[in-house]
Write a protein that holds these residues in place. Sequence first.
Motif, mmCIF file in Angstrom:
data_model
loop_
_atom_site.group_PDB
_atom_site.id
_atom_site.type_symbol
_atom_site.label_atom_id
_atom_site.label_comp_id
_atom_site.label_asym_id
_atom_site.label_seq_id
_atom_site.Cartn_x
_atom_site.Cartn_y
_atom_site.Cartn_z
ATOM 1 N N UNK A 97 0.809 -1.212 0.000
ATOM 2 C CA UNK A 97 0.000 0.000 0.000
ATOM 3 C C UNK A 97 0.848 1.270 0.000
ATOM 4 N N UNK A 98 2.174 1.136 0.092
ATOM 5 C CA UNK A 98 3.086 2.279 0.040
ATOM 6 C C UNK A 98 3.043 2.869 -1.379
ATOM 7 N N UNK A 109 1.906 -1.316 -16.069
ATOM 8 C CA UNK A 109 0.781 -1.387 -17.016
ATOM 9 C C UNK A 109 0.480 -2.825 -17.434
ATOM 10 N N UNK A 110 0.370 -3.700 -16.429
ATOM 11 C CA UNK A 110 0.065 -5.113 -16.687
ATOM 12 C C UNK A 110 -1.358 -5.481 -16.271
ATOM 13 N N UNK A 111 -2.119 -4.509 -15.810
ATOM 14 C CA UNK A 111 -3.490 -4.772 -15.390
ATOM 15 C C UNK A 111 -3.796 -4.093 -14.080
ATOM 16 N N UNK A 112 -4.982 -4.409 -13.560
ATOM 17 C CA UNK A 112 -5.430 -3.824 -12.300
ATOM 18 C C UNK A 112 -4.410 -4.089 -11.194
ATOM 19 N N UNK A 113 -4.142 -3.070 -10.403
ATOM 20 C CA UNK A 113 -3.215 -3.203 -9.272
ATOM 21 C C UNK A 113 -4.050 -3.323 -8.006
ATOM 22 N N UNK A 114 -3.827 -4.421 -7.268
ATOM 23 C CA UNK A 114 -4.573 -4.652 -6.040
ATOM 24 C C UNK A 114 -3.656 -4.467 -4.829
ATOM 25 N N UNK A 115 -3.904 -3.415 -4.040
ATOM 26 C CA UNK A 115 -3.107 -3.215 -2.825
ATOM 27 C C UNK A 115 -3.387 -4.339 -1.830
ATOM 28 N N UNK A 116 -2.337 -4.783 -1.136
ATOM 29 C CA UNK A 116 -2.502 -5.864 -0.161
ATOM 30 C C UNK A 116 -1.583 -5.603 1.031
ATOM 31 N N UNK A 120 3.040 -4.793 2.616
ATOM 32 C CA UNK A 120 3.531 -3.543 3.188
ATOM 33 C C UNK A 120 4.887 -3.743 3.849
ATOM 34 N N UNK A 121 5.651 -2.685 3.890
ATOM 35 C CA UNK A 121 7.000 -2.769 4.444
ATOM 36 C C UNK A 121 6.989 -3.154 5.917
ATOM 37 N N UNK A 122 7.859 -4.074 6.258
ATOM 38 C CA UNK A 122 8.035 -4.440 7.665
ATOM 39 C C UNK A 122 9.292 -3.784 8.234
ATOM 40 N N UNK A 135 1.408 -14.228 5.847
ATOM 41 C CA UNK A 135 0.287 -13.700 5.057
ATOM 42 C C UNK A 135 0.679 -13.564 3.581
ATOM 43 N N UNK A 136 1.906 -13.151 3.312
ATOM 44 C CA UNK A 136 2.380 -13.038 1.925
ATOM 45 C C UNK A 136 2.455 -14.420 1.280
#
Length: 192
Positions: A97-98, A109-116, A120-122, A135-136
Motif C-alpha cells: 500500500x506504500x 501497465x500489466x493490469x489492475x493493481x490490487x493493494x494488499x 507492506x513494508x516491515x 500472510x504473503x
Amino acid sequence: MRPLLLVLVLLLPLSPTAALADASAQEAALWAALREGGHVALMRHALAPGTGDPPGFRVDDCRTQRNLSAAGRAQARAIGERFRANGIAAAAVFSSQWCRCLDTARELALGEVRPHPALNSSFGRRGEEADQTRAARALIAEQSEAGTPLVLVTHQVNITALTGVFPASGELIVMRVEGDALSLAGRIATAP
C-alpha cells in the motif's frame, strides 16, 4: 604442457560469449516459467532515493512518504515493456500500500493493481515480520493457482524475509510455488 596452454588461450575469448548466452537462456527460462504458472515474480519497487520513510509517514498520504524518482518511474515503465516483450501482456498484480510500490505497479501497465497489506513494508517493525511473511505466502499460494502470471510489488525487507535474497530496486526475484513453499528459480536484473 604447451598444447594445454594453447587450448586455454584459444578458449579464453569464448568464455564471455558463452556466459552471456547462458545468462540469456536462464532469463528466457524464467520468463517462460512466469508465463506457464506455478511461479511468482517478487519485485522490489523501482528507484526511490533514500531509506525507509521520513518521520510523520502516513500510508494514506504520498506526500509523507519516500516516493519514486523520475528515473524510478521510467525504470518501472521499462520493466513493464520487458514483461510484454517476453509474452506477458497482463498479470495478476498485487502491491504494497506504500505509494512507491503502487506507483511502480501502475507504471508496469500489466493490469489492475490490487493493494494488499501483506506486502507492506516491515522495515522497523521486526515484531510483525513473521506474521506478515506468513500472510504473503498465503497470498502467493492462493493466487498462483489462478493460472495467470503473478507479480507482487513490495519492499526489499519483505522479499528478503520471503527468499533470503537482497534485491536491487526494480529487480525481479522469480520463485517456484509449491503450495505455500517457495524456492528460488532465479533473478531478473532490471537496471535503470
